[in-house]
Design an enzyme around this catalytic site. Structure first.
Site, PDB file in Angstrom:
ATOM      1  CG  ASP A 127      -1.854   1.096   1.378  1.00  0.00           C
ATOM      2  OD1 ASP A 127      -2.380   1.532   0.344  1.00  0.00           O
ATOM      3  OD2 ASP A 127      -2.069   1.567   2.515  1.00  0.00           O
ATOM      4  CD  GLU A 368      -0.294  -5.681   6.927  1.00  0.00           C
ATOM      5  OE1 GLU A 368      -0.541  -5.583   5.711  1.00  0.00           O
ATOM      6  OE2 GLU A 368      -0.709  -4.874   7.780  1.00  0.00           O
ATOM      7  CE1 TYR A 421      -4.666   0.406  10.176  1.00  0.00           C
ATOM      8  CE2 TYR A 421      -3.786  -1.815  10.186  1.00  0.00           C
ATOM      9  CZ  TYR A 421      -3.612  -0.452   9.993  1.00  0.00           C
ATOM     10  OH  TYR A 421      -2.385   0.040   9.629  1.00  0.00           O
ATOM     11  CD  GLU A 457       0.748  -1.525   9.502  1.00  0.00           C
ATOM     12  OE1 GLU A 457      -0.423  -1.564   9.067  1.00  0.00           O
ATOM     13  OE2 GLU A 457       1.739  -1.811   8.814  1.00  0.00           O
TER      14      GLU A 457
HETATM   15  C1  E9O Z   1       0.226  -2.317   5.834  1.00  0.00           C
HETATM   16  C2  E9O Z   1       0.379  -0.867   5.503  1.00  0.00           C
HETATM   17  O1  E9O Z   1       1.398  -0.700   4.567  1.00  0.00           O
HETATM   18  N1  E9O Z   1      -0.939  -2.526   6.689  1.00  0.00           N
HETATM   19  C3  E9O Z   1      -2.175  -1.999   6.152  1.00  0.00           C
HETATM   20  C4  E9O Z   1      -2.016  -0.482   5.987  1.00  0.00           C
HETATM   21  C5  E9O Z   1      -3.295   0.242   5.535  1.00  0.00           C
HETATM   22  O2  E9O Z   1      -3.474   1.398   5.885  1.00  0.00           O
HETATM   23  C6  E9O Z   1      -0.929  -0.282   4.976  1.00  0.00           C
HETATM   24  O3  E9O Z   1      -0.760   1.045   4.601  1.00  0.00           O
HETATM   25  O4  E9O Z   1      -4.093  -0.335   4.825  1.00  0.00           O
HETATM   26  C7  E9O Z   1      -3.339  -2.414   6.966  1.00  0.00           C
HETATM   27  C8  E9O Z   1      -3.673  -3.850   6.788  1.00  0.00           C
HETATM   28  C9  E9O Z   1      -4.937  -4.186   7.485  1.00  0.00           C
HETATM   29  C10 E9O Z   1      -5.127  -5.642   7.592  1.00  0.00           C
HETATM   30  C11 E9O Z   1      -6.371  -5.962   8.342  1.00  0.00           C
HETATM   31  C12 E9O Z   1      -7.532  -6.207   7.440  1.00  0.00           C
HETATM   32  C13 E9O Z   1      -8.719  -6.625   8.206  1.00  0.00           C
HETATM   33  C14 E9O Z   1      -9.888  -6.833   7.289  1.00  0.00           C
HETATM   34  C15 E9O Z   1     -11.141  -7.034   8.048  1.00  0.00           C
END
Ligand code: E9O
Length: 554
Positions: A127, A368, A421, A457
């Site tokens: 991302d 991840e 998140y 995060e």
């Molecule tokens: C990696 C980072 O580079 N983690 C992502 C960040 C984002 O803002 C990204 O910028 O999207 C978040 C990953 C979230 C994973 C959880 C997903 C849960 C789905 C229900």
């Protein structure tokens, strides 16, 4: 094209911004004839170039390198010309595939009725914008023909004595040479000589040493000694100055210890990202970011999702900011032997470069990964074994995001990092779920792994200037409330003793590829891309300064 910089955002040309494939750089330079007279060894050094680089000097190939975030160099003594112009040419290719780290995929749209002829796009498993170019400085330097090739320093502490274990590797451009001896002196920050030794490999004791402490827990953070290494023998003469921070890092089943004292990570996942220069090194930006880190009271960051410029690592050492040094292995979704070989290689290069930084307290091997895949088990065992073989003095970790129940990588790590998140990617808008879900997932994860655990995060996209009360997603009010709910949960978990840190996603807004859930980039920054604070920055500042006060050493 300016160097250092990404090429993407400097022109008004969309083809250049979105370019995928070979890009050619060329420049000219002159070399002083004195370098020839002194019979110097001449080295051409690249801080980094994204992604595959082929370097030619005066039309002759000199070096290739794969990987966009680590340095490489070539001995060009026999390629340079004196008194006349030298031509330096670099061919760079930013294409990412299934077998690059990080991974990507080129998708060809060969339907001439719907797409222009030859149309293809680069999709990526991450991302952030795949900025490309010569991102860090390119340097010509000289050494004598017999030279100090490497220095490895590992420190220990015994009471008030600092123990510096060092090894000097000597190399020569001539096939046979008399092995020189080493003279090693240690200077403190007042430039006073505090210890000396005569061998190329030895242990030096510094009595009443000043240790390298992180910011926030000691009045003099980031104390650095300088190891002056001199080669002696015949007409050999080479000198290198290596900074050394005397500190230890240890992990128990529930705590992270720096110099024997529990350390709680407060900080950020960051990016090398800014307007116009993309991922290119920018000294004023580096200084600004460190000033913001200190202003907000943070003590650490993770080099998400690739190793950062050496200038940044040097600042972290000097200012006592703790770093979790992360490899470029972001978003791995398949684990075959080709990828593994490249992953081991990038770990080797990263440790080779960063091993002597006291600020680096932990290696993060990946972010991840799809760690529930059966192949992930053996894959991560190999990556962690390799990392520990190269450096047994630091713990190893990875930022995991899949369900902990089926994760197969965590058992090889010394510390568990997890990205969560709640109230954003799940239950968006409902900050009332954050407290319970955060406590639940970390409590259960700790029960599974029985290792210190931290959140690497958590964050909410926030468009600066948007306000709404009651809070609504994307507003500054939502980000603030989202953080505060998390902080309640973190305090609960801290009391349990196994929760060792909180790194927010992200330090600043940053650019991503164009997609419909990104409004000109990822907006999870606590600061805007221009480095101005959003409302949540005040909440964070209040918390971090308060927590730092609690952990000050007597
Ligand atoms: C990696 C980072 O580079 N983690 C992502 C960040 C984002 O803002 C990204 O910028 O999207 C978040 C990953 C979230 C994973 C959880 C997903 C849960 C789905 C229900």
């Amino acid at each position: 094209m300016p160097v250092p910089s990404s090429f993407n955002d400097v022109t008004q040309n969309k083809t250049i911004r979105d370019y995928v494939g070979w890009a050619w750089y060329e420049t000219q330079f002159f070399i002083p004839t004195s370098w020839n007279a002194d019979k110097q060894r001449i080295v051409l050094y690249f801080g980094s170039a994204h992604y595959h680089a082929c370097v030619f000097l005066n039309g002759i190939w000199v070096v290739n390198h794969t990987g966009g975030h680590l340095p490489f160099q070539a001995d060009v003594t026999n390629n340079v010309k004196f008194s006349v112009k030298n031509w330096l040419t670099v061919a760079l290719n930013n294409t990412l595939t299934h077998h690059t780290i990080p991974q990507g995929k080129v998708i060809y749209k060969d339907n001439p009725e719907e797409y222009p002829e030859g149309f293809y796009v680069q999709s990526v498993n991450f991302d952030f914008f795949n900025y490309a170019g010569i991102h860090r400085s390119v340097i010509l330097y000289t050494t004598p023909t017999v030279y100090i090739d490497d220095i490895i320093v590992v420190t220990k502490i015994n009471g008030t004595t600092g123990i510096i274990n060092y090894t000097v590797a000597v190399n020569s451009a001539q096939p046979s040479y008399i092995s020189p001896s080493c003279y090693v002196e240690v200077f403190d920050m007042d430039d006073d000589l505090v210890a000396q030794e005569k061998k190329c490999q030895n242990v030096i004791n510094v009595r009443n040493a000043k240790f390298w402490w992180p910011i926030g827990i000691h009045p003099q953070p980031g104390y650095l000694y300088t190891l002056k290494v001199t080669l002696l023998g015949g007409n050999i003469k080479d000198v290198y100055y290596q900074t050394v921070g005397i500190r230890t890092v240890e992990v128990t089943d529930r705590t992270f210890l720096i110099n024997g004292k529990p350390f709680y990570f407060m900080g950020f996942g960051k990016h090398e990202d800014s307007n116009i220069r993309g991922r290119g090194v920018d000294l004023p930006l580096i200084v600004k970011d460190f000033n913001l880190i200190k202003w907000i009271g943070a003590n650490s960051f993770r080099t998400s999702h690739y190793p950062y410029a050496e200038e940044i690592m040097d600042q972290a050492d000097k200012q006592g900011i703790v770093v979790i040094d992360e490899s470029p292995a972001v978003g791995l979704d398949a684990f075959d032997s080709v990828l593994l070989t490249k992953h081991l290689q990038v770990m080797t290069e990263m440790i080779q470069r960063d091993k002597n930084h006291p600020s680096v307290v932990m290696w993060s091997v990946a972010n991840e990964p799809k760690s529930s895949e059966p192949e992930a088990k053996n894959y991560f065992k190999r990556v962690v074994d390799h990392t520990k073989k190269l450096d047994s003095s630091r713990p190893v970790t990875a930022a995991l995001s899949g369900p902990y129940e089926t994760d197969l990588a965590g058992k090889f790590m010394d510390v568990i990092m997890q990205n969560h998140y709640f109230g954003w990617y799940s239950d968006p808008g409902y900050t009332q779920v954050i407290y319970k879900q955060t406590i639940s997932v970390f409590t259960k994860s700790y029960e599974k792994y029985k290792k210190p655990i931290m959140i690497s995060e958590y964050g909410a996209d926030t468009v600066v200037g948007l306000h709404m009360d009651p809070a609504f997603i994307f507003t500054e009010d939502y980000q603030t409330e989202y953080l505060m709910e998390h902080h309640k949960a973190f305090d609960f978990l801290r009391d349990k003793g196994f929760f060792i840190g909180e790194l927010i996603w992200n330090f600043a807004d940053f650019m991503t590829i164009q997609k419909i859930n990104r409004v000109v980039g990822n907006k999870k920054g606590i600061f805007t891309r221009e480095r101005q604070p959003k409302a949540a920055a005040k909440v964070l500042r209040c918390r971090y300064l308060h927590l730092a006060n609690q952990s000050t050493l007597d």
